[in-house]
Design a protein around this motif. Structure first.
Motif, PDB file in Angstrom:
ATOM      1  N   MET A 182      -2.526 -19.649  14.101  1.00 35.94           N
ATOM      2  CA  MET A 182      -3.588 -19.906  15.759  1.00 35.94           C
ATOM      3  C   MET A 182      -3.022 -18.384  16.724  1.00 35.94           C
ATOM      4  O   MET A 182      -4.235 -18.655  17.022  1.00 35.94           O
ATOM      5  CB  MET A 182      -2.871 -21.409  16.340  1.00 35.94           C
ATOM      6  N   GLY A 183      -2.454 -18.313  17.246  1.00 34.14           N
ATOM      7  CA  GLY A 183      -1.708 -17.171  18.173  1.00 34.14           C
ATOM      8  C   GLY A 183      -0.969 -16.229  17.815  1.00 34.14           C
ATOM      9  O   GLY A 183      -0.885 -15.957  16.424  1.00 34.14           O
ATOM     10  N   ASP A 184      -1.091 -15.011  18.512  1.00 32.19           N
ATOM     11  CA  ASP A 184      -0.177 -13.516  18.062  1.00 32.19           C
ATOM     12  C   ASP A 184       1.013 -13.805  18.082  1.00 32.19           C
ATOM     13  O   ASP A 184       2.032 -14.394  19.567  1.00 32.19           O
ATOM     14  CB  ASP A 184      -0.617 -13.039  19.380  1.00 32.19           C
ATOM     15  N   LEU A 225       2.654 -29.959  16.227  1.00 29.10           N
ATOM     16  CA  LEU A 225       3.945 -29.008  16.696  1.00 29.10           C
ATOM     17  C   LEU A 225       3.555 -28.375  17.992  1.00 29.10           C
ATOM     18  O   LEU A 225       4.252 -28.824  18.953  1.00 29.10           O
ATOM     19  CB  LEU A 225       3.697 -27.386  15.983  1.00 29.10           C
ATOM     20  N   GLU A 226       2.208 -28.563  18.377  1.00 28.76           N
ATOM     21  CA  GLU A 226       2.104 -28.349  19.853  1.00 28.76           C
ATOM     22  C   GLU A 226       2.318 -29.635  20.879  1.00 28.76           C
ATOM     23  O   GLU A 226       2.861 -29.367  21.629  1.00 28.76           O
ATOM     24  CB  GLU A 226       0.039 -28.603  19.441  1.00 28.76           C
ATOM     25  N   LYS A 227       2.371 -30.563  19.953  1.00 25.96           N
ATOM     26  CA  LYS A 227       2.083 -31.787  21.020  1.00 25.96           C
ATOM     27  C   LYS A 227       3.570 -31.553  21.279  1.00 25.96           C
ATOM     28  O   LYS A 227       4.521 -32.637  22.657  1.00 25.96           O
ATOM     29  CB  LYS A 227       1.966 -32.999  20.334  1.00 25.96           C
ATOM     30  N   SER A 228       4.538 -31.187  20.644  1.00 27.33           N
ATOM     31  CA  SER A 228       6.027 -31.271  20.234  1.00 27.33           C
ATOM     32  C   SER A 228       6.456 -30.360  21.762  1.00 27.33           C
ATOM     33  O   SER A 228       7.477 -30.796  22.968  1.00 27.33           O
ATOM     34  CB  SER A 228       6.777 -31.262  19.542  1.00 27.33           C
ATOM     35  N   ILE A 229       5.532 -29.721  21.556  1.00 32.49           N
ATOM     36  CA  ILE A 229       6.078 -28.283  22.278  1.00 32.49           C
ATOM     37  C   ILE A 229       5.939 -28.781  24.304  1.00 32.49           C
ATOM     38  O   ILE A 229       6.312 -28.600  25.496  1.00 32.49           O
ATOM     39  CB  ILE A 229       6.331 -27.136  22.117  1.00 32.49           C
ATOM     40  N   SER A 246      -2.089 -20.440  25.644  1.00 32.18           N
ATOM     41  CA  SER A 246      -2.129 -19.408  24.120  1.00 32.18           C
ATOM     42  C   SER A 246      -0.663 -18.656  23.476  1.00 32.18           C
ATOM     43  O   SER A 246      -0.480 -19.092  22.803  1.00 32.18           O
ATOM     44  CB  SER A 246      -3.217 -18.662  24.374  1.00 32.18           C
ATOM     45  N   ASP A 247       0.238 -18.808  24.983  1.00 33.73           N
ATOM     46  CA  ASP A 247       1.578 -19.314  24.824  1.00 33.73           C
ATOM     47  C   ASP A 247       2.189 -20.057  23.989  1.00 33.73           C
ATOM     48  O   ASP A 247       3.146 -19.651  22.710  1.00 33.73           O
ATOM     49  CB  ASP A 247       2.054 -19.016  26.166  1.00 33.73           C
ATOM     50  N   VAL A 248       1.939 -21.713  23.878  1.00 30.29           N
ATOM     51  CA  VAL A 248       2.115 -21.739  22.705  1.00 30.29           C
ATOM     52  C   VAL A 248       1.483 -22.661  21.634  1.00 30.29           C
ATOM     53  O   VAL A 248       2.301 -22.122  20.732  1.00 30.29           O
ATOM     54  CB  VAL A 248       1.739 -23.768  23.303  1.00 30.29           C
ATOM     55  N   GLU A 249       0.384 -21.511  21.244  1.00 27.54           N
ATOM     56  CA  GLU A 249       0.474 -20.973  20.294  1.00 27.54           C
ATOM     57  C   GLU A 249       0.119 -19.961  19.376  1.00 27.54           C
ATOM     58  O   GLU A 249       0.775 -19.754  18.239  1.00 27.54           O
ATOM     59  CB  GLU A 249      -1.584 -21.078  20.073  1.00 27.54           C
ATOM     60  N   ALA A 250       0.651 -18.875  20.120  1.00 29.62           N
ATOM     61  CA  ALA A 250       1.724 -17.953  19.918  1.00 29.62           C
ATOM     62  C   ALA A 250       2.707 -18.210  19.453  1.00 29.62           C
ATOM     63  O   ALA A 250       3.566 -17.743  18.005  1.00 29.62           O
ATOM     64  CB  ALA A 250       1.638 -16.641  21.046  1.00 29.62           C
ATOM     65  N   LEU A 251       3.543 -19.239  19.868  1.00 26.33           N
ATOM     66  CA  LEU A 251       4.684 -20.117  19.225  1.00 26.33           C
ATOM     67  C   LEU A 251       4.880 -20.219  18.216  1.00 26.33           C
ATOM     68  O   LEU A 251       5.885 -20.715  17.368  1.00 26.33           O
ATOM     69  CB  LEU A 251       5.850 -20.922  20.487  1.00 26.33           C
ATOM     70  N   ILE A 252       3.433 -20.977  17.892  1.00 25.95           N
ATOM     71  CA  ILE A 252       3.495 -22.171  16.227  1.00 25.95           C
ATOM     72  C   ILE A 252       3.350 -20.533  15.775  1.00 25.95           C
ATOM     73  O   ILE A 252       4.276 -21.512  14.307  1.00 25.95           O
ATOM     74  CB  ILE A 252       2.420 -23.250  17.159  1.00 25.95           C
ATOM     75  N   SER A 253       2.084 -19.904  15.910  1.00 22.34           N
ATOM     76  CA  SER A 253       2.003 -18.421  14.800  1.00 22.34           C
ATOM     77  C   SER A 253       3.562 -18.177  14.442  1.00 22.34           C
ATOM     78  O   SER A 253       3.658 -17.772  13.378  1.00 22.34           O
ATOM     79  CB  SER A 253       1.753 -17.769  15.038  1.00 22.34           C
TER      80      SER A 253
END
Ligand code: HEC
Ligand code: HEC
Length: 220
Positions: free
Chosen positions: A131-133, A184-188, A206-213
């Motif tokens: 999802m993110g960088d 994952l997003e929900k847990s974070i 967007s930080d959270v999406e980057a972390l998921i990636s």
């Protein structure tokens, strides 16, 4: 006077702050960086063979998400570098030997070829999209998450000694694939169990999406 005070303060900070160790990023992370620059033009962002140049090519760039599964690392190395390509035998020989796929020769060193292959393996087995960088994710993970989740992401961070439990091994695809991006997003954002903090007011969406990636690439 003031200056010496600041210097002393600075020095004491240096002594008190624990030294942070940084992990080498996983191979698939480096592979993605190379893929985005060198391969996606033809093979497409997600490897499906639908890159911008694909329409004007006579031979379709392969859908890597399916083809790489049946290829060994040795064959993939030959395909990517072009070195030893002539010795490939078997059913798909004529396909692989067409000129449409550039021969990268020594543009990539051995480590980079391995990284590219790790990313191709990720594309071939990924259950959830990036999802993110991941680069942003890598930095945030080192900064905020490794104390518990471990420098390498396998769940053995220094704080686990205090908590007495170990979080999931983020390098194990069977474990991370069992959770979709939304979970994952929900847990974070909201935290989980007794010890996983909620990051909602610290990190942006967007930080959270980057972390998921980054977590997704950690397992390859
Ligand atoms: C100029 C367009 C182009 C670029 C750039 C390109 N490819 Fe290809 N690639 C192709 C085409 C076209 C084929 C299919 C060749 C065929 O079927 O004869 C192919 C085939 C492949 C295959 C074989 C798929 C199979 O059958 O298993 C692999 C692996 C591959 N490419 C990886 C890469 C990687 C990794 C990069 C980046 C370093 C890359 N390609 C860059 C056009 C490209
Ligand atoms: C204080 C320790 C701590 C920190 C810091 C921490 N986590 Fe966790 N995290 C945990 C624990 C413990 C669990 C397991 C929770 C449970 O299942 O009870 C967990 C669970 C998770 C989960 C749910 C799946 C799993 O691994 O069990 C995700 C995703 C996660 N953490 C991501 C992150 C990210 C991303 C960061 C950094 C922004 C982070 N965590 C920082 C302790 C921490």
């Amino acid at each position: 006077m003031h200056l010496t005070k600041y210097i002393l303060l600075y020095l004491s900070c240096l002594i008190i702050l624990p030294s942070q160790s940084f992990a080498n990023p996983p191979p698939a992370y480096e592979g993605r960086r190379l893929y985005v620059s060198y391969c996606q033009l033809c093979h497409g962002t997600e490897g499906k063979g639908d890159g911008a140049l694909a329409k004007s090519m006579q031979i379709n760039p392969a859908d890597l998400t399916t083809t790489v599964r049946s290829r060994s690392d040795t064959i993939l190395t030959k395909i990517i570098t072009g070195n030893g390509k002539q010795t490939i035998t078997g059913r798909d020989r004529h396909n692989i030997l067409s000129e449409a796929m550039p021969e990268w020769k020594d543009i990539f060193n051995d480590k980079q070829v391995k990284a590219l292959i790790a990313y191709l393996r990720f594309l071939g087995s990924a259950k959830h999209e990036l999802m993110g960088d991941p680069k942003v994710g890598y930095n945030l993970y080192q900064q905020y998450c490794q104390v518990c989740h471990g420098v390498e992401g396998d769940g053995d961070g220094i704080m686990t000694q205090l908590m007495g439990i170990m979080p999931m091994d983020h390098t194990n695809p069977n474990e991370t694939n069992s959770l979709n991006n939304h979970e994952l997003e929900k847990s974070i954002l909201d935290g989980k169990g007794k010890f996983m903090p909620a990051w909602r007011h610290i990190l942006s969406q967007s930080d959270v999406e980057a972390l998921i990636s980054y977590i997704r690439l950690l397992s390859h």
